[in-house]
Scaffold this active site. Structure first.
Site, PDB file in Angstrom:
ATOM      1  N   LYS A 195       0.847  -1.197   0.000  1.00  0.00           N
ATOM      2  CA  LYS A 195       0.000   0.000   0.000  1.00  0.00           C
ATOM      3  C   LYS A 195       0.886   1.252   0.000  1.00  0.00           C
ATOM      4  O   LYS A 195       0.684   2.175  -0.769  1.00  0.00           O
ATOM      5  CB  LYS A 195      -0.894  -0.050   1.243  1.00  0.00           C
ATOM      6  CG  LYS A 195      -2.139   0.756   1.152  1.00  0.00           C
ATOM      7  CD  LYS A 195      -2.994   0.508   2.384  1.00  0.00           C
ATOM      8  CE  LYS A 195      -3.781   1.768   2.679  1.00  0.00           C
ATOM      9  NZ  LYS A 195      -4.546   1.697   3.909  1.00  0.00           N
ATOM     10  N   GLU A 253      10.613  -4.663   4.318  1.00  0.00           N
ATOM     11  CA  GLU A 253      10.710  -6.073   3.896  1.00  0.00           C
ATOM     12  C   GLU A 253      10.374  -6.185   2.399  1.00  0.00           C
ATOM     13  O   GLU A 253      11.091  -6.827   1.619  1.00  0.00           O
ATOM     14  CB  GLU A 253       9.715  -6.946   4.684  1.00  0.00           C
ATOM     15  CG  GLU A 253      10.016  -7.079   6.159  1.00  0.00           C
ATOM     16  CD  GLU A 253       9.410  -5.955   7.008  1.00  0.00           C
ATOM     17  OE1 GLU A 253       8.996  -4.918   6.428  1.00  0.00           O
ATOM     18  OE2 GLU A 253       9.384  -6.110   8.239  1.00  0.00           O
ATOM     19  N   LYS A 257       8.834  -0.275  13.144  1.00  0.00           N
ATOM     20  CA  LYS A 257       9.247   0.034  11.768  1.00  0.00           C
ATOM     21  C   LYS A 257      10.192   1.229  11.778  1.00  0.00           C
ATOM     22  O   LYS A 257      11.212   1.242  11.099  1.00  0.00           O
ATOM     23  CB  LYS A 257       8.017   0.409  10.935  1.00  0.00           C
ATOM     24  CG  LYS A 257       7.156  -0.726  10.478  1.00  0.00           C
ATOM     25  CD  LYS A 257       6.132  -0.157   9.479  1.00  0.00           C
ATOM     26  CE  LYS A 257       5.018  -1.109   9.178  1.00  0.00           C
ATOM     27  NZ  LYS A 257       3.979  -0.523   8.349  1.00  0.00           N
ATOM     28  N   GLY A 308      -4.758  -2.529   5.403  1.00  0.00           N
ATOM     29  CA  GLY A 308      -3.956  -3.625   4.858  1.00  0.00           C
ATOM     30  C   GLY A 308      -4.566  -4.995   5.130  1.00  0.00           C
ATOM     31  O   GLY A 308      -4.707  -5.826   4.231  1.00  0.00           O
ATOM     32  N   ARG A 309      -4.971  -5.224   6.375  1.00  0.00           N
ATOM     33  CA  ARG A 309      -5.470  -6.567   6.739  1.00  0.00           C
ATOM     34  C   ARG A 309      -6.875  -6.830   6.209  1.00  0.00           C
ATOM     35  O   ARG A 309      -7.415  -7.918   6.386  1.00  0.00           O
ATOM     36  CB  ARG A 309      -5.383  -6.765   8.247  1.00  0.00           C
ATOM     37  CG  ARG A 309      -6.068  -5.688   9.079  1.00  0.00           C
ATOM     38  CD  ARG A 309      -5.625  -5.730  10.536  1.00  0.00           C
ATOM     39  NE  ARG A 309      -6.135  -4.620  11.310  1.00  0.00           N
ATOM     40  CZ  ARG A 309      -5.556  -3.432  11.414  1.00  0.00           C
ATOM     41  NH1 ARG A 309      -4.430  -3.206  10.752  1.00  0.00           N
ATOM     42  NH2 ARG A 309      -6.062  -2.486  12.164  1.00  0.00           N
ATOM     43  N   HIS A 345      -1.691 -33.899  17.120  1.00  0.00           N
ATOM     44  CA  HIS A 345      -0.450 -34.575  17.505  1.00  0.00           C
ATOM     45  C   HIS A 345       0.609 -33.587  17.958  1.00  0.00           C
ATOM     46  O   HIS A 345       1.794 -33.913  17.987  1.00  0.00           O
ATOM     47  CB  HIS A 345       0.046 -35.436  16.344  1.00  0.00           C
ATOM     48  CG  HIS A 345      -0.887 -36.570  16.061  1.00  0.00           C
ATOM     49  ND1 HIS A 345      -0.803 -37.773  16.719  1.00  0.00           N
ATOM     50  CD2 HIS A 345      -1.963 -36.662  15.245  1.00  0.00           C
ATOM     51  CE1 HIS A 345      -1.771 -38.570  16.293  1.00  0.00           C
ATOM     52  NE2 HIS A 345      -2.497 -37.909  15.397  1.00  0.00           N
ATOM     53  N   GLU A 378      -3.936  -7.344  15.133  1.00  0.00           N
ATOM     54  CA  GLU A 378      -3.565  -5.999  14.691  1.00  0.00           C
ATOM     55  C   GLU A 378      -4.787  -5.073  14.826  1.00  0.00           C
ATOM     56  O   GLU A 378      -4.630  -3.873  15.042  1.00  0.00           O
ATOM     57  CB  GLU A 378      -3.069  -6.024  13.243  1.00  0.00           C
ATOM     58  CG  GLU A 378      -2.220  -4.802  12.887  1.00  0.00           C
ATOM     59  CD  GLU A 378      -1.431  -4.979  11.588  1.00  0.00           C
ATOM     60  OE1 GLU A 378      -0.279  -5.459  11.662  1.00  0.00           O
ATOM     61  OE2 GLU A 378      -1.956  -4.645  10.521  1.00  0.00           O
TER      62      GLU A 378
HETATM   63  O1  F6P Z   1       2.268  -4.985   9.653  1.00  0.00           O
HETATM   64  C1  F6P Z   1       1.886  -3.676   9.678  1.00  0.00           C
HETATM   65  C2  F6P Z   1       1.387  -3.192   8.372  1.00  0.00           C
HETATM   66  O2  F6P Z   1       1.279  -1.816   8.465  1.00  0.00           O
HETATM   67  C3  F6P Z   1       0.071  -3.847   7.976  1.00  0.00           C
HETATM   68  O3  F6P Z   1      -1.038  -3.210   8.471  1.00  0.00           O
HETATM   69  C4  F6P Z   1       0.169  -3.862   6.498  1.00  0.00           C
HETATM   70  O4  F6P Z   1      -0.716  -4.797   5.998  1.00  0.00           O
HETATM   71  C5  F6P Z   1       1.613  -4.229   6.305  1.00  0.00           C
HETATM   72  O5  F6P Z   1       2.277  -3.504   7.318  1.00  0.00           O
HETATM   73  C6  F6P Z   1       2.176  -3.956   4.934  1.00  0.00           C
HETATM   74  O6  F6P Z   1       2.109  -2.616   4.574  1.00  0.00           O
HETATM   75  P1  F6P Z   1       2.270  -2.180   3.059  1.00  0.00           P
HETATM   76  O7  F6P Z   1       1.146  -2.776   2.292  1.00  0.00           O
HETATM   77  O8  F6P Z   1       2.223  -0.687   3.065  1.00  0.00           O
HETATM   78  O9  F6P Z   1       3.589  -2.682   2.569  1.00  0.00           O
END
Ligand code: F6P
Length: 526
Positions: free
Chosen positions: A211, A217, A516, A271-272, A388, A357
């Site tokens: 987003k 990452e 972050k 995002g979620r 198990h 979250e």
């Molecule tokens: O994990 C935190 C978060 O802000 C989530 O809410 C989001 O889905 C994720 O990081 C990834 O963010 P982006 O889509 O901006 O890379």
């Protein structure tokens, strides 16, 4: 009428539930079932092809009445209607919460101020359709490839990965045969390195899903993938081998994403909650656009149910009511999600983010410290593997963990008989959790086996299962795109209802931001 601003524990019904919990006493599910032969019918509900059996819970008719009164007193319906109306109920970010618009029918009206969200969503779906069709028929292909793309890699994390990964696995049996779709999320490089070893750059398409297009990452993995493509095919290949989903046009420009291969997303999609948007592009590539639209239709059906049904028949509200009952009144602080279908193996991980979250907060929407337990800890694993692994603790441990069992009636693979066995196991576990095995029953079993009296005296206590451990059975006919859509929306609205009861803003995530920020600051020093 809604009572915004009131602490949950100050509500009359919260107090009534406390008193009710004390009256409840040491009741056992064996007695609850013995007293009421119709318990399974009474404590069950159905919508969108999903059947909830919540008879194996420490509840009576009175508990349910009080919990549904709590839903009303907390103003859940009012907040829900404000969400669907596009009000900015995500107050800390001043945003509407309109992931429900992502699955809207064309005739549905969703607006964020001046923006016609329904029209924008459908325009995006049309663009996705064109892209997915082009990849499938080979008209969109790699720079130097004679054949269509064979592999798609979704690069994203959190909400830009978990939904896609979960649904890819869940709908594996609905995939198009010509395309393999993979996901990469972690930053450490291992996942991506292993994957690149298997892939051919000429027939690989990356979807960078972020987003913000700034997430460390995702940007790290995307940069590695970009170098890999440029190394093999040259810089001109970037525009052909990368698609992206983001709100950040500038960053997509800089990366070299072609205008036709970039898909937007809006501030009113968290995002979620974004799997329904172009964040689901890799999923749509895997299962085809008809199936993706069926997934959206399943979510839409659950929205309708959530808006219309009374609390005692409302599936998401029922799940939330049970969760609050255990979390806040009966002392449970976690809940296990146990799907008896390996295809739903990533569903617990997806639900972890969705719940934790969203509702892992200790400050209310209006800035008060919250004094009741919130944010159930969610964990779990697919069916028999879990039996198990950690069921010992669930059956005989000192902790108390309510569980959701989830399973389709029909197998999600051609191997129907093993699926039948999985269902048998699930029902056996639900029975054991609820009714346990008393000392008398254990002794009778051991006597029947011919064990001597002293040995029985020593062993029996170790074999007693107290039972009285709550579980919900969530059943549906088959795991298809539409049902998965309903299932995901079921839990989204459950989380919404819990958040409304606790007075939480379920749509921000400030707790993730600090880490972050520190990682960015420390990057230079490591
Ligand atoms: O994990 C935190 C978060 O802000 C989530 O809410 C989001 O889905 C994720 O990081 C990834 O963010 P982006 O889509 O901006 O890379």
């Amino acid at each position: 009428m809604s009572r915004k601003g009131q602490a949950p524990e100050a509500r009359a019904t919260w107090k009534a539930l406390r008193a009710h919990q004390k009256d409840f006493g040491p009741v056992h599910m064996r007695d609850l079932f013995a007293r009421d032969r119709k318990r399974e019918q009474r404590f069950s509900a159905k919508a969108c092809g999903i059947r909830l059996d919540f008879s194996r819970h420490l509840i009576t008719g009175k508990t349910l009445r009080l919990l549904s009164k709590l839903v009303q007193e907390a103003g859940v319906g009012d907040l829900r209607d404000r969400m669907f109306a596009g009000e900015h109920i995500n107050t800390t970010e001043d945003r509407a919460v309109l992931h429900v618009a992502l699955r809207a029918a064309k005739k549905d009206r969703f607006r964020d101020g001046e923006q016609d969200c329904t029209a924008d969503v459908h325009a995006m779906l049309t663009r996705m359709e064109r892209f997915v069709g082009g990849v499938h028929d080979g008209s969109i292909r790699g720079l130097r490839a004679r054949k269509p793309f064979t592999d798609v890699v979704n690069i994203g994390i959190g909400g830009s990965d978990l939904g896609v990964g979960m649904a890819l696995k869940a709908l594996h049996h609905h995939r198009v045969a010509s395309l393999r779709v993979h996901t990469v999320s972690n930053i450490d490089g291992a996942e991506l390195a292993d994957l690149l070893e298997e892939l051919d750059p000429r027939t690989t398409l990356f979807v960078v899903c972020s987003k913000t297009f700034t997430t460390q990452e995702t940007m790290t993995n995307a940069a590695v993938a970009r170098r890999w493509i440029v190394g093999a095919l040259g810089a001109a290949a970037v525009a052909r081998h990368f698609a992206a989903v983001s709100t950040n046009d500038e960053a997509m420009d800089e990366f070299g994403i072609h205008a036709e291969s970039r898909f937007g997303i809006w501030d009113w999609v968290g995002g979620r909650y974004s799997i329904w948007s172009a964040v689901g592009l890799a999923l749509a590539l895997a299962i085809g656009m008809d199936n993706f639209r069926a997934f959206l239709a399943g979510g839409r059906a659950m929205d309708r149910h959530f808006r219309k049904a009374e609390p005692e028949q409302n599936l998401p509200m029922l799940l939330a009511m049970l969760s609050v009952w255990y979390n806040d009144f009966l002392g449970a602080n976690s809940q296990a999600i146990l799907p008896y279908d390996s295809r739903l193996g990533r569903f617990p991980a997806f639900l972890q983010q969705l719940h934790m979250e969203s509702n892992g907060k200790s400050v209310s929407r209006d800035g008060r410290a919250i004094r009741v337990p919130t944010g159930t800890i969610i964990w779990g694993e697919a069916g028999n593997n879990a039996q198990h692994s950690f069921y010992q603790l669930l059956h005989q441990g000192t902790r108390y963990v309510p569980v959701d069992f989830i399973a389709p009636d029909e197998a999600s693979s051609p191997l129907t008989d093993p699926h039948r066995l999985a269902l048998v196991n699930m029902l056996a576990q639900a029975t054991a959790f609820a009714f346990g095995q008393t000392a008398e029953e254990v002794r009778a079993d051991l006597e029947a086996e011919g064990m001597d009296k002293q040995a029985i005296r020593d062993l029996a206590i170790h074999k007693v299962h107290r039972g009285n451990r709550p579980s919900t059975l969530i059943r549906f006919r088959r795991l298809d795109p539409r049902t998965l859509g309903s299932l995901v929306a079921l839990y989204e609205h459950k989380v919404f209802t819990e958040g409304a009861i606790w007075g939480i803003n379920s749509f921000d995530q400030w707790g993730v931001e600090l880490g972050k920020k520190l990682a960015r600051e420390m990057e230079a020093q490591v």
